[in-house]
Scaffold this motif. Structure first.
Motif, PDB file in Angstrom:
ATOM      1  N   PRO A  23      -1.688   7.992  -2.456  1.00 55.50           N
ATOM      2  CA  PRO A  23      -1.775   7.252  -1.198  1.00 55.50           C
ATOM      3  C   PRO A  23      -3.017   6.362  -1.160  1.00 55.50           C
ATOM      4  CG  PRO A  23      -1.099   9.509  -0.765  1.00 55.50           C
ATOM      5  CD  PRO A  23      -1.455   9.446  -2.230  1.00 55.50           C
ATOM      6  N   GLY A  24      -2.827   5.141  -0.677  1.00 50.72           N
ATOM      7  CA  GLY A  24      -3.912   4.172  -0.616  1.00 50.72           C
ATOM      8  C   GLY A  24      -3.922   3.202  -1.778  1.00 50.72           C
ATOM      9  N   ASP A  25      -3.221   3.544  -2.871  1.00 58.76           N
ATOM     10  CA  ASP A  25      -3.137   2.625  -4.005  1.00 58.76           C
ATOM     11  C   ASP A  25      -2.310   1.402  -3.640  1.00 58.76           C
ATOM     12  OD1 ASP A  25      -4.604   4.370  -5.514  1.00 58.76           O
ATOM     13  OD2 ASP A  25      -2.920   5.114  -6.710  1.00 58.76           O
ATOM     14  N   ARG A  26      -2.567   0.299  -4.338  1.00 56.01           N
ATOM     15  CA  ARG A  26      -1.816  -0.931  -4.114  1.00 56.01           C
ATOM     16  C   ARG A  26      -0.907  -1.196  -5.312  1.00 56.01           C
ATOM     17  NH1 ARG A  26      -4.023  -3.325   0.365  1.00 56.01           N
ATOM     18  NH2 ARG A  26      -2.639  -5.105   0.090  1.00 56.01           N
ATOM     19  N   LEU A  27       0.349  -1.525  -5.015  1.00 53.09           N
ATOM     20  CA  LEU A  27       1.339  -1.830  -6.038  1.00 53.09           C
ATOM     21  C   LEU A  27       1.780  -3.275  -5.894  1.00 53.09           C
ATOM     22  CD1 LEU A  27       3.625   1.346  -5.707  1.00 53.09           C
ATOM     23  CD2 LEU A  27       1.614   1.054  -7.159  1.00 53.09           C
ATOM     24  N   ASN A  28       2.140  -3.887  -7.021  1.00 50.58           N
ATOM     25  CA  ASN A  28       2.652  -5.248  -6.996  1.00 50.58           C
ATOM     26  C   ASN A  28       4.136  -5.237  -6.636  1.00 50.58           C
ATOM     27  OD1 ASN A  28       0.201  -6.377  -7.766  1.00 50.58           O
ATOM     28  ND2 ASN A  28       0.665  -6.227  -9.946  1.00 50.58           N
ATOM     29  N   LEU A  29       4.513  -6.065  -5.688  1.00 51.01           N
ATOM     30  CA  LEU A  29       5.891  -6.144  -5.205  1.00 51.01           C
ATOM     31  C   LEU A  29       6.516  -7.469  -5.599  1.00 51.01           C
ATOM     32  CD1 LEU A  29       8.205  -5.140  -3.133  1.00 51.01           C
ATOM     33  CD2 LEU A  29       7.035  -6.633  -1.503  1.00 51.01           C
ATOM     34  N   VAL A  67       0.827  -1.199   0.000  1.00 48.61           N
ATOM     35  CA  VAL A  67       0.000   0.000   0.000  1.00 48.61           C
ATOM     36  C   VAL A  67       0.865   1.254   0.000  1.00 48.61           C
ATOM     37  CG1 VAL A  67      -1.772   1.299   1.251  1.00 48.61           C
ATOM     38  CG2 VAL A  67      -1.843  -1.202   1.219  1.00 48.61           C
ATOM     39  N   VAL A  68       0.537   2.190  -0.879  1.00 52.03           N
ATOM     40  CA  VAL A  68       1.242   3.469  -0.924  1.00 52.03           C
ATOM     41  C   VAL A  68       0.844   4.279   0.306  1.00 52.03           C
ATOM     42  CG1 VAL A  68       1.570   5.618  -2.196  1.00 52.03           C
ATOM     43  CG2 VAL A  68       1.322   3.453  -3.441  1.00 52.03           C
ATOM     44  N   ASP A  69       1.851   4.672   1.085  1.00 55.01           N
ATOM     45  CA  ASP A  69       1.597   5.433   2.311  1.00 55.01           C
ATOM     46  C   ASP A  69       1.682   6.935   2.063  1.00 55.01           C
ATOM     47  OD1 ASP A  69       1.284   5.567   5.280  1.00 55.01           O
ATOM     48  OD2 ASP A  69       3.293   6.477   5.150  1.00 55.01           O
ATOM     49  N   ASP A  70       2.614   7.341   1.200  1.00 60.16           N
ATOM     50  CA  ASP A  70       2.804   8.782   0.983  1.00 60.16           C
ATOM     51  C   ASP A  70       3.443   9.005  -0.385  1.00 60.16           C
ATOM     52  OD1 ASP A  70       2.844  11.601   2.122  1.00 60.16           O
ATOM     53  OD2 ASP A  70       4.962  11.335   1.640  1.00 60.16           O
ATOM     54  N   VAL A  71       3.042  10.103  -1.010  1.00 59.10           N
ATOM     55  CA  VAL A  71       3.647  10.532  -2.274  1.00 59.10           C
ATOM     56  C   VAL A  71       3.987  12.006  -2.129  1.00 59.10           C
ATOM     57  CG1 VAL A  71       3.339  10.847  -4.755  1.00 59.10           C
ATOM     58  CG2 VAL A  71       2.292   8.879  -3.608  1.00 59.10           C
ATOM     59  N   SER A  72       5.268  12.327  -2.317  1.00 56.53           N
ATOM     60  CA  SER A  72       5.686  13.722  -2.215  1.00 56.53           C
ATOM     61  C   SER A  72       6.517  14.088  -3.434  1.00 56.53           C
ATOM     62  CB  SER A  72       6.492  13.967  -0.939  1.00 56.53           C
ATOM     63  OG  SER A  72       7.658  13.151  -0.915  1.00 56.53           O
ATOM     64  N   ALA A  73       6.326  15.303  -3.907  1.00 55.95           N
ATOM     65  CA  ALA A  73       7.034  15.775  -5.092  1.00 55.95           C
ATOM     66  C   ALA A  73       8.060  16.833  -4.702  1.00 55.95           C
ATOM     67  CB  ALA A  73       6.049  16.358  -6.104  1.00 55.95           C
ATOM     68  N   ASP A  74       9.199  16.766  -5.343  1.00 54.03           N
ATOM     69  CA  ASP A  74      10.244  17.757  -5.145  1.00 54.03           C
ATOM     70  C   ASP A  74      10.812  18.093  -6.512  1.00 54.03           C
ATOM     71  OD1 ASP A  74      12.030  19.449  -3.997  1.00 54.03           O
ATOM     72  OD2 ASP A  74      12.917  17.985  -2.632  1.00 54.03           O
ATOM     73  N   ASP A  75      11.697  19.062  -6.567  1.00 53.76           N
ATOM     74  CA  ASP A  75      12.283  19.443  -7.849  1.00 53.76           C
ATOM     75  C   ASP A  75      12.993  18.250  -8.479  1.00 53.76           C
ATOM     76  OD1 ASP A  75      11.396  22.000  -7.562  1.00 53.76           O
ATOM     77  OD2 ASP A  75      13.267  22.767  -6.714  1.00 53.76           O
ATOM     78  N   GLY A  76      12.505  17.818  -9.626  1.00 51.00           N
ATOM     79  CA  GLY A  76      13.196  16.788 -10.388  1.00 51.00           C
ATOM     80  C   GLY A  76      12.876  15.358 -10.017  1.00 51.00           C
ATOM     81  N   HIS A  77      12.058  15.112  -8.986  1.00 51.55           N
ATOM     82  CA  HIS A  77      11.756  13.718  -8.675  1.00 51.55           C
ATOM     83  C   HIS A  77      10.498  13.638  -7.824  1.00 51.55           C
ATOM     84  CE1 HIS A  77      12.846  13.326  -4.330  1.00 51.55           C
ATOM     85  NE2 HIS A  77      13.457  14.465  -4.585  1.00 51.55           N
ATOM     86  N   ARG A  78       9.992  12.408  -7.691  1.00 48.55           N
ATOM     87  CA  ARG A  78       8.834  12.145  -6.837  1.00 48.55           C
ATOM     88  C   ARG A  78       9.201  11.008  -5.901  1.00 48.55           C
ATOM     89  NH1 ARG A  78       3.087  11.401  -9.582  1.00 48.55           N
ATOM     90  NH2 ARG A  78       3.526  13.598  -9.940  1.00 48.55           N
ATOM     91  N   LEU A  79       8.927  11.186  -4.631  1.00 48.69           N
ATOM     92  CA  LEU A  79       9.251  10.185  -3.624  1.00 48.69           C
ATOM     93  C   LEU A  79       7.982   9.433  -3.232  1.00 48.69           C
ATOM     94  CD1 LEU A  79      11.701   9.225  -1.858  1.00 48.69           C
ATOM     95  CD2 LEU A  79      10.731  10.650  -0.041  1.00 48.69           C
TER      96      LEU A  79
END
Length: 216
Positions: free
Chosen positions: A176-182, A107-119
């Protein structure tokens, strides 16, 4: 087998669900060129078999376990999915070797954007954390990524995505809340499991030898 280098983003054209099975039709665009029925394709990192081809539209059959154990069960018409064709001997391996066998959905807990990338920070089930390490490999939705940070207490990992990765994958849609395959690295998993299985015997042997030495 796959390399974790996403070749294109496909769009779900149709989903038909019946008891115990799901028929998935995906527009593979250029990735459908030369594809034959029976070939393997990674869809969001899940190894699927092409059962019918209609130009760029490719049909896949999903059993119930696949829809329950991966995020393919949450797809809707219009959903975007990461696509990779199986690699051939001699192809460049730009990521790391993947089988397309999803270990777990995370589960995606957090998504944050910064200059040049996304965490992106995700929560990983504890049993799978043991196979992960900072700066090691991990596959999310079929994309080979480097782990930027790992928090074992919180059971989370973070990956940093550059604009090129965002442009070539469906990660620009992640929230946030999306599910990704690991999928974890198979070699790392084999080493960790081997050590864990041998460790109790090694500890017992050391304790026995230590006790014997003390008695002498």
């Amino acid at each position: 087998m796959y390399t974790g280098i996403v070749q294109d983003v496909g769009r779900v054209a149709r989903i038909e669900r019946t008891a115990g099975a799901t028929s998935l039709r995906v527009d593979l665009a250029a990735c459908a060129e030369g594809l034959q029925a029976g070939a393997s394709v990674a869809v969001n990192g899940t190894c699927l078999t092409a059962v019918a081809i209609h130009g760029a539209l490719v049909d896949f059959d999903l059993i119930q376990e696949t829809t329950e154990q991966t995020n393919l069960g949450t797809l809707r018409t219009g959903s975007l999915v990461n696509i990779e064709r199986s690699f051939r001997v001699g192809d460049e391996v730009g990521g790391h070797i993947l089988s397309g066998h999803v270990a777990a959905t995370v589960v995606v807990d957090d998504v944050s954007a910064d200059d040049g990338h996304r965490l992106i920070t995700i929560v990983v089930p504890e049993p799978w954390m043991r196979y992960l390490m900072p700066k090691g490999f991990v596959a999310l939705n079929g994309a080979s990524l480097t782990i930027q940070a790992l928090d074992r207490q919180q059971s989370t990992l973070s990956v940093s995505l550059i604009p090129e990765t965002l442009a070539r994958t469906n990660f620009d849609q992640v929230a946030p809340g999306d599910r990704l395959n690991l999928e974890v690295d198979a070699q790392t998993q084999a080493v960790v499991d081997t050590v864990r299985s041998m460790l109790p015997d090694l500890i017992e042997r050391c304790q026995t030898e230590s006790a014997t030495a003390s008695d002498q």
